[in-house]
Design a protein around this motif. Sequence first.
Motif, PDB file in Angstrom:
ATOM      1  N   ASN A 208       0.825  -1.214   0.000  1.00 45.77           N
ATOM      2  CA  ASN A 208       0.000   0.000   0.000  1.00 45.77           C
ATOM      3  C   ASN A 208       0.859   1.264   0.000  1.00 45.77           C
ATOM      4  O   ASN A 208       0.536   2.228  -0.701  1.00 45.77           O
ATOM      5  CB  ASN A 208      -0.952   0.009   1.200  1.00 45.77           C
ATOM      6  CG  ASN A 208      -2.041  -1.037   1.071  1.00 45.77           C
ATOM      7  OD1 ASN A 208      -2.438  -1.401  -0.035  1.00 45.77           O
ATOM      8  ND2 ASN A 208      -2.505  -1.537   2.200  1.00 45.77           N
TER       9      ASN A 208
ATOM     10  N   GLU B 269       3.813   1.534  -1.259  1.00 43.20           N
ATOM     11  CA  GLU B 269       4.363   1.636  -2.617  1.00 43.20           C
ATOM     12  C   GLU B 269       3.328   2.196  -3.589  1.00 43.20           C
ATOM     13  O   GLU B 269       3.642   3.064  -4.411  1.00 43.20           O
ATOM     14  CB  GLU B 269       4.852   0.274  -3.097  1.00 43.20           C
ATOM     15  CG  GLU B 269       5.494   0.339  -4.471  1.00 43.20           C
ATOM     16  CD  GLU B 269       6.000  -1.007  -4.923  1.00 43.20           C
ATOM     17  OE1 GLU B 269       7.124  -1.064  -5.428  1.00 43.20           O
ATOM     18  OE2 GLU B 269       5.248  -2.003  -4.775  1.00 43.20           O
ATOM     19  N   ARG B 270       2.089   1.744  -3.488  1.00 46.53           N
ATOM     20  CA  ARG B 270       1.024   2.259  -4.359  1.00 46.53           C
ATOM     21  C   ARG B 270       0.817   3.762  -4.162  1.00 46.53           C
ATOM     22  O   ARG B 270       0.640   4.509  -5.123  1.00 46.53           O
ATOM     23  CB  ARG B 270      -0.279   1.504  -4.127  1.00 46.53           C
ATOM     24  CG  ARG B 270      -0.384   0.213  -4.903  1.00 46.53           C
ATOM     25  CD  ARG B 270      -1.795  -0.354  -4.880  1.00 46.53           C
ATOM     26  NE  ARG B 270      -2.150  -0.952  -3.607  1.00 46.53           N
ATOM     27  CZ  ARG B 270      -1.756  -2.152  -3.190  1.00 46.53           C
ATOM     28  NH1 ARG B 270      -0.952  -2.873  -3.940  1.00 46.53           N
ATOM     29  NH2 ARG B 270      -2.137  -2.629  -2.044  1.00 46.53           N
ATOM     30  N   VAL B 271       0.850   4.212  -2.913  1.00 45.90           N
ATOM     31  CA  VAL B 271       0.695   5.642  -2.630  1.00 45.90           C
ATOM     32  C   VAL B 271       1.857   6.419  -3.235  1.00 45.90           C
ATOM     33  O   VAL B 271       1.656   7.458  -3.884  1.00 45.90           O
ATOM     34  CB  VAL B 271       0.581   5.902  -1.111  1.00 45.90           C
ATOM     35  CG1 VAL B 271       0.713   7.378  -0.794  1.00 45.90           C
ATOM     36  CG2 VAL B 271      -0.731   5.352  -0.573  1.00 45.90           C
TER      37      VAL B 271
ATOM     38  N   LEU C 268       3.730   5.633  -5.751  1.00 41.51           N
ATOM     39  CA  LEU C 268       3.587   5.632  -7.213  1.00 41.51           C
ATOM     40  C   LEU C 268       2.462   6.557  -7.656  1.00 41.51           C
ATOM     41  O   LEU C 268       2.567   7.220  -8.681  1.00 41.51           O
ATOM     42  CB  LEU C 268       3.355   4.210  -7.719  1.00 41.51           C
ATOM     43  CG  LEU C 268       4.556   3.264  -7.593  1.00 41.51           C
ATOM     44  CD1 LEU C 268       4.151   1.835  -7.955  1.00 41.51           C
ATOM     45  CD2 LEU C 268       5.729   3.733  -8.427  1.00 41.51           C
ATOM     46  N   SER C 269       1.385   6.652  -6.863  1.00 41.63           N
ATOM     47  CA  SER C 269       0.278   7.536  -7.231  1.00 41.63           C
ATOM     48  C   SER C 269       0.680   9.011  -7.182  1.00 41.63           C
ATOM     49  O   SER C 269       0.091   9.834  -7.857  1.00 41.63           O
ATOM     50  CB  SER C 269      -0.938   7.291  -6.319  1.00 41.63           C
ATOM     51  OG  SER C 269      -0.720   7.850  -5.035  1.00 41.63           O
ATOM     52  N   PHE C 270       1.693   9.332  -6.365  1.00 40.72           N
ATOM     53  CA  PHE C 270       2.214  10.688  -6.311  1.00 40.72           C
ATOM     54  C   PHE C 270       3.275  10.943  -7.374  1.00 40.72           C
ATOM     55  O   PHE C 270       3.901  11.995  -7.405  1.00 40.72           O
ATOM     56  CB  PHE C 270       2.800  11.000  -4.930  1.00 40.72           C
ATOM     57  CG  PHE C 270       1.769  11.252  -3.875  1.00 40.72           C
ATOM     58  CD1 PHE C 270       0.913  12.339  -3.958  1.00 40.72           C
ATOM     59  CD2 PHE C 270       1.653  10.402  -2.784  1.00 40.72           C
ATOM     60  CE1 PHE C 270      -0.044  12.579  -2.975  1.00 40.72           C
ATOM     61  CE2 PHE C 270       0.712  10.634  -1.796  1.00 40.72           C
ATOM     62  CZ  PHE C 270      -0.144  11.722  -1.891  1.00 40.72           C
ATOM     63  N   GLY C 271       3.491   9.945  -8.217  1.00 41.18           N
ATOM     64  CA  GLY C 271       4.462  10.104  -9.293  1.00 41.18           C
ATOM     65  C   GLY C 271       5.890   9.796  -8.901  1.00 41.18           C
ATOM     66  O   GLY C 271       6.819  10.086  -9.650  1.00 41.18           O
TER      67      GLY C 271
ATOM     68  N   LYS D 284       8.370   7.540  -9.064  1.00 37.39           N
ATOM     69  CA  LYS D 284       8.688   6.317  -9.799  1.00 37.39           C
ATOM     70  C   LYS D 284      10.134   5.933  -9.535  1.00 37.39           C
ATOM     71  O   LYS D 284      10.950   6.771  -9.158  1.00 37.39           O
ATOM     72  CB  LYS D 284       8.462   6.549 -11.284  1.00 37.39           C
ATOM     73  CG  LYS D 284       7.010   6.854 -11.578  1.00 37.39           C
ATOM     74  CD  LYS D 284       6.769   6.860 -13.056  1.00 37.39           C
ATOM     75  CE  LYS D 284       5.332   6.863 -13.342  1.00 37.39           C
ATOM     76  NZ  LYS D 284       4.493   7.826 -13.440  1.00 37.39           N
TER      77      LYS D 284
END
Length: 123
Positions: A102, A104-106, A108-111, A113
């Motif tokens: 979770n 990591e997903r957050v 990545l959602s903020f860009g 990478k």
Amino acid sequence: LLASYFGPFDLLHPEKSFDALADRLIVAPVVRKLVYSRISKEIADFAMDVAACWNFDKVIPAHFEAPVKADSRDWLEAFSFLLEDREEANPLPEEDFETLDNVERVLLSFGLKPSTLKRRKRY
């Protein structure tokens, strides 16, 4: 255990997670998931170089009790998640990684990478 990866999935009965970590070297799951997964080739090369070039019987980890009795086989086992494509390379229950997944997903959602690393010259 909490310092390693934000804790086991089952906080009331963490024995399965504790037992999986007992008496072995591990790469902290937070480092494994959020850092080393981005530079897996470089870290795998590093792990192999250490095992091949150094004759050791103890490792002093950054956390936990030290020194730990370990040799190159134990060292490579700690990095087996990068060196082998097999499920048993992860000693922890998969659900213990839920919080890190979770996070990591957050990120990545903020860009945020994975960065592209320039390969350094090896000596």
